[in-house]
Scaffold this active site. Structure first.
Site, PDB file in Angstrom:
ATOM      1  N   ASP A 186       0.835  -1.203   0.000  1.00 32.09           N
ATOM      2  CA  ASP A 186       0.000   0.000   0.000  1.00 32.09           C
ATOM      3  C   ASP A 186       0.872   1.256   0.000  1.00 32.09           C
ATOM      4  OD1 ASP A 186      -2.401  -1.339   0.229  1.00 32.09           O
ATOM      5  OD2 ASP A 186      -3.030  -0.304   2.063  1.00 32.09           O
ATOM      6  N   GLU A 224      -8.994  -7.965  -0.159  1.00 34.78           N
ATOM      7  CA  GLU A 224      -8.417  -8.672   0.997  1.00 34.78           C
ATOM      8  C   GLU A 224      -9.157  -9.982   1.276  1.00 34.78           C
ATOM      9  OE1 GLU A 224      -6.630  -6.322   4.300  1.00 34.78           O
ATOM     10  OE2 GLU A 224      -8.314  -7.163   5.406  1.00 34.78           O
ATOM     11  N   ASP A 272       0.069   3.970   1.683  1.00 34.50           N
ATOM     12  CA  ASP A 272       0.008   4.636   2.990  1.00 34.50           C
ATOM     13  C   ASP A 272       0.865   3.903   4.027  1.00 34.50           C
ATOM     14  OD1 ASP A 272      -1.708   2.476   3.037  1.00 34.50           O
ATOM     15  OD2 ASP A 272      -3.223   3.455   4.279  1.00 34.50           O
TER      16      ASP A 272
HETATM   17  C1  LIG Z   1      -6.188  -0.501   8.819  1.00 37.95           C
HETATM   18  C2  LIG Z   1      -7.310  -0.974   7.980  1.00 37.95           C
HETATM   19  O1  LIG Z   1      -8.448  -0.909   8.320  1.00 37.95           O
HETATM   20  N1  LIG Z   1      -6.946  -1.476   6.789  1.00 37.95           N
HETATM   21  C3  LIG Z   1      -7.909  -2.000   5.837  1.00 37.95           C
HETATM   22  C4  LIG Z   1      -8.134  -0.974   4.757  1.00 37.95           C
HETATM   23  O2  LIG Z   1      -6.940  -0.631   4.232  1.00 37.95           O
HETATM   24  P1  LIG Z   1      -6.467   0.834   4.075  1.00 37.95           P
HETATM   25  O3  LIG Z   1      -7.248   1.811   4.844  1.00 37.95           O
HETATM   26  O4  LIG Z   1      -5.037   0.764   4.367  1.00 37.95           O
HETATM   27  O5  LIG Z   1      -6.729   1.062   2.519  1.00 37.95           O
HETATM   28  P2  LIG Z   1      -6.070   2.207   1.685  1.00 37.95           P
HETATM   29  O6  LIG Z   1      -6.930   3.415   1.721  1.00 37.95           O
HETATM   30  O7  LIG Z   1      -4.682   2.361   2.050  1.00 37.95           O
HETATM   31  O8  LIG Z   1      -6.155   1.598   0.203  1.00 37.95           O
HETATM   32  C5  LIG Z   1      -5.319   0.561  -0.211  1.00 37.95           C
HETATM   33  C6  LIG Z   1      -4.283   1.065  -1.208  1.00 37.95           C
HETATM   34  O9  LIG Z   1      -4.865   1.153  -2.487  1.00 37.95           O
HETATM   35  C7  LIG Z   1      -4.317   2.250  -3.194  1.00 37.95           C
HETATM   36  N2  LIG Z   1      -5.379   3.205  -3.533  1.00 37.95           N
HETATM   37  C8  LIG Z   1      -6.606   3.117  -2.964  1.00 37.95           C
HETATM   38  C9  LIG Z   1      -7.618   3.975  -3.330  1.00 37.95           C
HETATM   39  C10 LIG Z   1      -7.355   4.975  -4.274  1.00 37.95           C
HETATM   40  O10 LIG Z   1      -8.200   5.814  -4.634  1.00 37.95           O
HETATM   41  N3  LIG Z   1      -6.112   5.056  -4.813  1.00 37.95           N
HETATM   42  C11 LIG Z   1      -5.125   4.196  -4.471  1.00 37.95           C
HETATM   43  O11 LIG Z   1      -4.017   4.299  -4.968  1.00 37.95           O
HETATM   44  C12 LIG Z   1      -3.254   2.862  -2.291  1.00 37.95           C
HETATM   45  O12 LIG Z   1      -2.033   2.257  -2.578  1.00 37.95           O
HETATM   46  C13 LIG Z   1      -3.736   2.459  -0.940  1.00 37.95           C
HETATM   47  O13 LIG Z   1      -2.711   2.498   0.036  1.00 37.95           O
HETATM   48  O14 LIG Z   1      -8.899  -1.494   3.679  1.00 37.95           O
HETATM   49  C14 LIG Z   1      -8.330  -2.622   3.045  1.00 37.95           C
HETATM   50  C15 LIG Z   1      -9.222  -3.089   1.922  1.00 37.95           C
HETATM   51  O15 LIG Z   1      -8.465  -3.519   0.878  1.00 37.95           O
HETATM   52  C16 LIG Z   1      -8.190  -3.724   4.080  1.00 37.95           C
HETATM   53  O16 LIG Z   1      -9.404  -4.059   4.605  1.00 37.95           O
HETATM   54  C17 LIG Z   1      -7.332  -3.233   5.214  1.00 37.95           C
HETATM   55  O17 LIG Z   1      -7.227  -4.249   6.183  1.00 37.95           O
HETATM   56 MN   LIG Z   2      -3.413   1.149   3.465  1.00 36.86          MN
END
Ligand SMILES: CC(=O)N[C@H]1[C@@H](OP(=O)(O)OP(=O)(O)OC[C@H]2O[C@@H](n3ccc(=O)[nH]c3=O)[C@H](O)[C@@H]2O)O[C@H](CO)[C@H](O)[C@@H]1O
Ligand SMILES: [Mn+2]
Length: 342
Positions: A202, A294, A204
């Site tokens: 990811d 996931e 972030d």
């Molecule tokens: C801490 C937590 O609750 N983590 C959950 C949340 O991850 P996250 O909250 O970590 O998801 P996120 O917002 O980081 O998205 C995943 C990754 O996809 C990419 N991205 C996403 C959207 C966008 O518009 N552009 C883009 O580039 C980016 O690399 C991002 O880091 O959701 C995921 C769904 O897959 C999983 O359920 C994770 O367990």
């Molecule tokens: Mn993430």
């Protein structure tokens, strides 16, 4: 001057010794430094070409493993299918690095940066430059809908980076699901020619400590930091039989997070192809799995067991505090300067 007959050094003042003394004087000034330089260079060259010598320092410090002593007693370090679980204190990085250098593996790190997630890319890549596979042959791949914005970031990185153009997605869910398709396609097109291993992370994530060759394996998943102590009934698997990500109530080993997985290129191809096909089937049936891609990853890992598992150290979030079993926080995951639109 009366020569001192008892003194062996007295001869040095005699004229016939003068030229030799001069030569010695000159020798000490220029030749000694030249010889030191040559010897130093040769030693450095030998050390670099001869791993047995180069690694002497760590070899002499290295204690023989004790068969009666587990490296960690507070956590599971081997799955029931005999895959190692990587925790701080369970591996010797130098031994692993030697194996890596013998084989000169090429490692790819792919990260999606679609839409506003581009804002996170600079921190991600610059932290990877510092901590990811130090001393390894790494190439970055950024999948983005806005290549120009990525180019304008003025990234302070020396390793090669390739931008992969992807479409703009309709929403967050499509963006996170889309990564499986992108990786699968690029594996067919590109990665099989350029890489031995591919890691998918990811954006972030900010790396805070070394993430090295200990993570390499045929197919590697990471334990979700929010669920690694949870009983099976609390794991957020997809439990609806109608979805391709369905896992029956009495099944499931661990809950893996989709923000960090890796493997050899052929294994990552198989994984992303299977997940993408299941996402497409669900879509055709009007189903969206409980936790996006996931859920599909967890289904895949249940029936295709990872050959190595990463502890939650590798995907830790500062918001989760500092439990005793997390001896090192290798990353901080999840901090965003914007709201996630889910
Ligand atoms: C801490 C937590 O609750 N983590 C959950 C949340 O991850 P996250 O909250 O970590 O998801 P996120 O917002 O980081 O998205 C995943 C990754 O996809 C990419 N991205 C996403 C959207 C966008 O518009 N552009 C883009 O580039 C980016 O690399 C991002 O880091 O959701 C995921 C769904 O897959 C999983 O359920 C994770 O367990
Ligand atoms: Mn993430």
């Amino acid at each position: 001057m009366i020569p001192c007959t008892n003194c062996i050094y007295s001869n040095i003042n005699r004229p016939e010794y003068k030229p030799r003394m001069k030569m010695f004087k000159d020798f000490s000034k220029t030749h000694v430094s030249f010889l030191t330089f040559i010897l130093g260079t040769m030693t450095g060259f030998l050390i670099s070409k001869w791993p047995e010598v180069g690694s002497l320092s760590w070899r002499t410090d290295y204690n023989k493993p004790d068969i009666a002593k587990a490296p960690r007693s507070d956590v599971m370090i081997l799955t029931p299918w005999l895959a190692p679980i990587v925790w701080e204190g369970t591996f010797n990085h130098d031994i692993l690095m030697e194996e890596y250098q013998r084989n000169s593996y090429r490692i790819g790190l792919i990260v999606p940066a679609v839409g506003k997630y581009i804002k996170l890319l600079k921190k991600f890549l610059e932290s990877a430059e510092r901590y990811f596979m130090k001393g390894g042959m790494v190439k970055y791949y950024v999948s983005t809908d806005r290549p120009d914005e990525v180019k304008a970031l003025n990234l302070d990185i020396k390793r090669p980076m390739k931008i992969i153009k992807v479409p703009e997605y309709s929403d967050w869910h499509q963006a996170v699901m889309g990564r499986m398709e992108v990786i699968k396609n690029q594996t067919e097109l590109l990665f099989h020619k350029e890489l031995d291993y591919l890691a998918c992370l990811d954006t972030d994530i900010v790396m805070l400590n070394p993430i090295g060759v200990e993570i390499l394996g045929e197919m590697v998943g990471a334990l979700h930091p929010g669920y690694y102590h949870s009983p099976r009934k609390d794991l957020p698997y997809e439990r609806r039989p109608i979805s391709q990500a369905f896992i029956p109530e009495d099944e499931g080993d661990f809950y893996y997070q989709s923000n960090f997985f890796l493997g050899t290129v052929p294994r990552i191809y198989q994984l992303t192809k299977a997940c993408n096909e299941n996402i497409m089937k669900d879509r055709a049936n009007g189903i969206h799995a409980k936790v996006d891609e996931e859920s599909h990853l967890n289904k895949y890992f249940l029936y295709n067991k990872p050959t190595k598992v990463l502890s939650p150290e590798y995907i830790w979030s500062n918001s989760l505090g500092s439990p005793k079993d997390i001896k090192i926080k290798r990353v901080n995951h999840g901090d965003k300067p914007f709201k996630k639109d889910t």
